[in-house]
Scaffold this motif. Sequence first.
Motif, short mmCIF file in Angstrom:
data_model
loop_
_atom_site.label_atom_id
_atom_site.label_comp_id
_atom_site.label_asym_id
_atom_site.label_seq_id
_atom_site.Cartn_x
_atom_site.Cartn_y
_atom_site.Cartn_z
N HIS A 1 0.87 -1.17 0.00
CA HIS A 1 0.00 0.00 0.00
C HIS A 1 0.91 1.23 0.00
O HIS A 1 2.12 1.10 0.11
CB HIS A 1 -0.89 0.03 1.25
CG HIS A 1 -1.74 -1.19 1.41
ND1 HIS A 1 -2.93 -1.35 0.76
CD2 HIS A 1 -1.57 -2.32 2.14
CE1 HIS A 1 -3.46 -2.52 1.09
NE2 HIS A 1 -2.65 -3.14 1.93
N CYS B 1 -4.61 5.90 -0.10
CA CYS B 1 -3.70 4.84 -0.53
C CYS B 1 -3.38 5.09 -2.00
O CYS B 1 -4.27 5.20 -2.83
CB CYS B 1 -4.32 3.46 -0.36
SG CYS B 1 -3.26 2.13 -0.97
N GLU C 1 -1.19 3.19 -3.90
CA GLU C 1 -0.59 2.04 -4.59
C GLU C 1 -1.73 1.08 -4.90
O GLU C 1 -2.45 0.69 -3.98
CB GLU C 1 0.45 1.37 -3.68
CG GLU C 1 1.19 0.22 -4.30
CD GLU C 1 2.13 0.66 -5.39
OE1 GLU C 1 2.97 1.53 -5.14
OE2 GLU C 1 2.01 0.14 -6.52
N LEU C 2 -1.89 0.73 -6.18
CA LEU C 2 -2.98 -0.17 -6.57
C LEU C 2 -2.85 -1.47 -5.79
O LEU C 2 -1.90 -2.22 -5.97
CB LEU C 2 -2.92 -0.44 -8.07
CG LEU C 2 -4.07 -1.27 -8.64
CD1 LEU C 2 -5.42 -0.62 -8.35
CD2 LEU C 2 -3.89 -1.50 -10.11
N CYS C 3 -3.80 -1.72 -4.86
CA CYS C 3 -3.61 -2.84 -3.92
C CYS C 3 -4.75 -3.85 -3.99
O CYS C 3 -4.83 -4.74 -3.16
CB CYS C 3 -3.47 -2.29 -2.50
SG CYS C 3 -4.83 -1.23 -1.98
N HIS D 1 -9.00 -0.75 -3.73
CA HIS D 1 -7.96 0.28 -3.61
C HIS D 1 -8.52 1.70 -3.52
O HIS D 1 -8.12 2.49 -2.67
CB HIS D 1 -6.99 0.14 -4.79
CG HIS D 1 -6.19 1.37 -5.09
ND1 HIS D 1 -5.23 1.83 -4.23
CD2 HIS D 1 -6.23 2.23 -6.12
CE1 HIS D 1 -4.70 2.94 -4.75
NE2 HIS D 1 -5.29 3.19 -5.88
N MET E 1 -9.75 2.82 -0.19
CA MET E 1 -8.83 2.75 0.96
C MET E 1 -8.43 4.16 1.37
O MET E 1 -7.33 4.62 1.11
CB MET E 1 -7.61 1.91 0.61
CG MET E 1 -6.79 1.56 1.84
SD MET E 1 -5.62 0.27 1.48
CE MET E 1 -4.55 0.42 2.91
CU1 CUA Z 1 -4.11 0.03 -0.33
CU2 CUA Z 1 -4.37 0.91 -2.54
#
Ligand code: CUA
Length: 337
Positions: A169, A204, A206-208, A212, A215
């Motif tokens: 993340h 967030c 970062e593609l999680c 995502h 988040m």
């Molecule tokens: Cu955690 Cu995007």
Amino acid sequence: MRRGAIVRMVAIGVVVGVAVTLVAVLIPWLPDSASKEMDRITFTYWFATVICIAIFALVAAVILYSVRTFKVQPGDESDGPPIHGHTGLEIVWTVIPAVLVVAIGVVSAVVLAQNGDAGTNPLQVRIVGQQFAWRFEYPDEDDLRSGRELVLPLGRNVELELVSVDVIHSFWVPEMGQKQDLVPGTLQRLVITPTRLGSFPIICTELCGLGHSTMRSLVRVVRPAEFDRWVEETRAGAAGGDSGEGVFASAGCGGCHALEKAGTNAQIGPPLERAELERAAEEAGQPLEQFVEESIVDPNKVIRSNYRRGVMPETYGDTLSQEQIDALVAYLAGAEE
Ligand code: CUA
């Protein structure tokens, strides 16, 4: 060079410089700073931007003047004069950019060092990232936990310790400038010194996974006295054993699930209203409370239609205590409203 040529080039340079400066100043490229670190980042940004505007205006002035003045006349097929370079000019246009680039590098390095310095007595806060929610822990305050928002005292250095329990993340508060990836298995640090009261988004970046974009959380900056009061109140709330409502918030359930009484409306996982859970438990052929507990600790066993396997973390059986799970089950499936 004739004096008239220089005057004309300077005029072009001033016009271009003013136009570009207006673009830089009038458009709000950066959010209003809410931390000392963001102040320094903003200074670095403007330091580089002013240099860029000056160089751009100079280059644009010479190019625009030359294109107009030295344009070949129709029918002129003759060669240009043989020019063999100009050592003085070459030294100037090598040395000046070198000095400017080194200056930007030095300023950036100083700011990076200052922004990484937590000072002598920082408030320690652990930020835990998990698909798809943030959790905040205060080791200095008896491991106080907060799932709803990150509360910070105004003006105090805060050293964030960032950990992820599943995938990568990235923690970012635009108004506070600092940004850091959370990499599973490692411990990252970030320093923030809030300078403005108010609430700011935590994002967030970062593609999680599927959730995502949901988040997100909030950081709320309060006066030190109010922070102490918040710590006392939150600790008192947690002292009576973990309430189901508290676990729902601190475990980040609302990051993916809708539950009216908790005020959440995320759509990543199925809604957790009691009637929905009863229907699902019946379909699964299980008693309600058993079904709810199993869905928390072993979420991939029964997947409701229209939802995907492997989205909900399978770690809650480890990260939550049995008391917390019991409280959460009672909160979701219990008779009390
Ligand atoms: Cu955690 Cu995007």
